[in-house]
Design a protein around this motif. Structure first.
Motif, mmCIF file in Angstrom:
data_model
loop_
_atom_site.group_PDB
_atom_site.id
_atom_site.type_symbol
_atom_site.label_atom_id
_atom_site.label_comp_id
_atom_site.label_asym_id
_atom_site.label_seq_id
_atom_site.Cartn_x
_atom_site.Cartn_y
_atom_site.Cartn_z
ATOM 1 N N VAL A 1 -6.725 30.728 -19.784
ATOM 2 C CA VAL A 1 -7.288 31.141 -18.474
ATOM 3 C C VAL A 1 -8.632 31.103 -18.731
ATOM 4 N N ASP B 1 -6.654 25.384 -7.609
ATOM 5 C CA ASP B 1 -5.373 24.380 -7.926
ATOM 6 C C ASP B 1 -6.067 23.103 -8.549
ATOM 7 N N CYS C 1 -10.497 37.560 -6.146
ATOM 8 C CA CYS C 1 -10.176 36.534 -7.533
ATOM 9 C C CYS C 1 -9.388 35.561 -6.769
ATOM 10 N N SER D 1 -0.948 28.808 -22.552
ATOM 11 C CA SER D 1 -1.842 28.608 -21.696
ATOM 12 C C SER D 1 -3.037 29.089 -22.094
ATOM 13 N N ARG E 1 -5.588 27.498 -16.402
ATOM 14 C CA ARG E 1 -5.664 28.041 -15.109
ATOM 15 C C ARG E 1 -7.239 28.294 -14.932
ATOM 16 N N GLU F 1 -7.855 31.493 -7.489
ATOM 17 C CA GLU F 1 -7.277 30.535 -8.429
ATOM 18 C C GLU F 1 -7.619 29.278 -8.120
ATOM 19 N N ALA G 1 -3.863 44.035 -11.911
ATOM 20 C CA ALA G 1 -2.805 42.745 -11.358
ATOM 21 C C ALA G 1 -1.926 42.007 -12.566
ATOM 22 N N PRO G 2 -0.617 41.966 -12.279
ATOM 23 C CA PRO G 2 0.210 41.352 -13.455
ATOM 24 C C PRO G 2 -0.098 39.794 -13.594
ATOM 25 N N ALA G 3 -0.750 39.178 -12.569
ATOM 26 C CA ALA G 3 -1.008 37.770 -12.657
ATOM 27 C C ALA G 3 -2.353 37.737 -13.696
ATOM 28 N N LEU G 4 -3.279 38.671 -13.806
ATOM 29 C CA LEU G 4 -4.224 38.520 -14.639
ATOM 30 C C LEU G 4 -4.102 39.523 -15.960
ATOM 31 N N ALA G 5 -2.862 39.871 -16.369
ATOM 32 C CA ALA G 5 -2.662 40.575 -17.431
ATOM 33 C C ALA G 5 -3.327 40.095 -18.735
ATOM 34 N N LEU H 1 -10.369 30.576 -12.506
ATOM 35 C CA LEU H 1 -10.436 31.652 -11.475
ATOM 36 C C LEU H 1 -11.884 31.805 -11.350
#
Length: 549
Positions: free
Chosen positions: A466, A523, A519, A464, A508, A521, A420-424, A510
């Motif tokens: 995560v 807010d 998964c 950032s 972020r 996320e 997944a690109p968002a979790l790279a 998760l």
């Protein structure tokens, strides 16, 4: 003088753990009089030597039978017998984790152990429960098997003593890294390492450039290669010896006391004591000898001590002053600082309610959770072209308790999650797994609270951070609104701690559910609300209970 205890504990040798082990054996073998006598003297039952002298000598049968007979006329013996009957029934009905968790939590055993053995026992009991849970997951619920395992275990428990205030902390130099104290006592001579401390195996270089593992030969059998290999290892140990001395000396804020015992009365060359003494002797200020004989002390001072002048006696007695009003007022007791927030722990899990709907599927969910956790921990370090093969091999080797179709589905879901690109960033090669963290966060009410825990997955980039936490449940939520408030609170505490450690970076949070590898996320609004609820629960001392929806 209050003592915080040691920074490292051998689990099987701690008195609190020994008490639990001997109690478990007494329940399994009620006719073993010696084991039962030892269990009766633990804080859990709290009989003493006088009680044993009353029960044991002259008994006609077993010690248990003698206590049952004496229980008819003595309430304390009747209470002890009732406890043993209840614990025997629970030990046969529950696994070791559930049995000891109920004994220590609702049964009050933890408080009894802390009252007799001090705060150090709390860390040993937490590690004991963790070991019980791990053994039960690996080998099934067997009290006898677990007691045998824990008695032979050489596992160490590393305690966090950074929050100890006004207490003596006993620790190794390695454990003191990052800590400071007004007064530090270096109680070991710190003898310089030599050939006697060589490792069991030496890496001896060969002419081809490779290294050959060899047992270190005796000095008379040395050749050039082994002499050079030994010298290189000793040089590395001496360098580490000097580095540790620097760490030890720089822990003291105001005063460093160096001492040690030596049979011949003088420190050997190369020891920490000898190096400190020699170095200070050669300094401009030097060392000043105070006292005589066994009370001789060498003191390093950069300035001479100031003389104390005798105060002049007044010619007449001064008039007594009036007593200030505040002296008669009652002193208000100050609130004790709250314990560190531990977002997740084995003891909290034992005291919490079971998750609805997990019952008949809990074993399968636990097996799936362990496999998913392993896949997400190992696969990020495997090249993408080989991930499918590695994932299938891991699933085959560690997922035997799952159906083949479930294993295949989990492999596919894990690979999809990693891609997944968002979790790279979370699953990049430089991301961290099982990260222990500790620090302080500012709660919404302005109070500063300590936090300690372990983050399942952490990724830090220049702009950032995560944070991901893996959750094992048979019925994972289908949408983010169904994520339990306790899970949100746990991630809120971690996220707040990351904002303190990495100010100015976006954080972020998760929640990854291992049963379905979904998964969510969370807010900022959800995290802030959960942190506010956590602050409101601080006064009760149980954030977990206050955060239940």
């Amino acid at each position: 003088m209050p003592v915080a205890g040691r920074d490292r504990l051998t689990l099987a040798e701690h008195p609190a753990v020994e008490d639990l082990v001997v109690l478990g054996r007494a329940l399994l073998l009620p006719d073993d009089d010696l084991t039962l006598a030892t269990a009766l003297k633990t804080p859990l039952i709290d009989l003493d030597d006088d009680d044993l002298l009353h029960l044991a000598p002259g008994r006609k049968g077993s010690l248990r039978a003698a206590m049952q007979e004496a229980a008819t006329g003595e309430p304390r013996y009747a209470a002890a017998e009732a406890k043993l009957v209840h614990w025997t029934r629970e030990a046969g009905r529950c696994g070791p984790f559930r049995f000891f968790a109920d004994l220590l939590g609702p049964g009050g055993g933890r408080n009894l152990a802390l009252a007799r053995l001090g705060a150090e026992a709390g860390d040993a009991l937490d590690a004991f429960l963790n070991a019980a849970l791990d053994h039960e997951r690996r080998y099934g619920p067997s009290l006898a098997g677990f007691l045998q395992h824990i008695a032979g275990s050489a596992a160490d428990v590393k305690r966090d003593l950074s929050a100890s205030a006004g207490e003596v902390r006993v620790m190794t130099v390695h454990g003191s890294k990052g800590l400071e104290a007004k007064i530090v006592i270096l109680a070991d001579l710190g003898v310089e390492p030599g050939a006697r401390r060589l490792p069991k195996i030496l890496a001896v270089p060969t002419p081809s450039g490779d290294h050959l593992p060899l047992w270190p030969p005796a000095s008379a059998e040395d050749v050039g290669a082994t002499v050079a290999a030994k010298a290189a290892v000793v040089a590395q140990m001496v360098e580490e010896h000097h580095r540790l001395l620097y760490v030890a000396m720089t822990r003291a804020e105001d005063r460093l006391i160096v001492c040690g015992a030596q049979a011949k009365g003088e420190a050997p060359p190369g020891s920490w004591y000898a190096m400190i003494e020699q170095g200070l002797m050669l300094s401009e200020a030097g060392l000043i000898q105070l006292g005589e004989g066994d009370e001789t002390v060498l003191r390093f001072m950069v300035s001479a001590p100031s003389s104390v002048e005798e105060p002049a006696l007044p010619e007449s007695e001064p008039a007594p002053s009036a007593m200030p009003p505040w002296l008669a007022r009652r002193v208000v007791r100050e609130a004790e600082p709250l314990p560190p927030l531990k977002p997740s722990s084995a003891l909290t899990a034992a005291d919490a309610e079971e998750r609805p709907g997990d019952g008949p599927f809990l074993a399968e969910a636990a097996a799936a959770g362990r496999l998913a956790h392993l896949l997400l921990q190992v696969l990020p370090g495997v090249p993408e072209s080989r991930r499918l093969t590695a994932a299938e091999a891991l699933a085959q080797a560690r997922g035997g308790a799952l159906r083949p179709d479930r294993r295949a589905s989990m492999v596919a879901d894990a690979l999809q999650l990693l891609a997944a690109p968002a979790l790279a960033g979370l699953f990049a090669a430089d991301a961290l797994a099982e990260v222990p963290v500790a620090g302080s966060i500012r709660m919404p009410d302005g109070e500063l609270r300590a936090v300690s825990g372990r983050i399942d997955r952490l990724a830090v980039t220049p702009d950032s951070v995560v944070v991901a936490d893996f959750k094992t449940t048979a019925r994972p939520p289908q949408k983010v609104d169904a994520v339990p408030l306790t899970t949100i609170a746990q991630l809120a505490a971690y996220a707040a701690l990351m904002r303190e450690i990495y100010p100015g970076r976006a954080v972020r949070a998760l929640a990854i559910y291992t049963a379905s590898l979904t998964c969510f996320e969370l807010d900022a609004g959800r995290l802030d609300a959960a942190l506010a609820a956590l602050a409101g629960a601080a006064g009760t001392g149980s954030a977990e209970g206050a955060l239940k929806p």
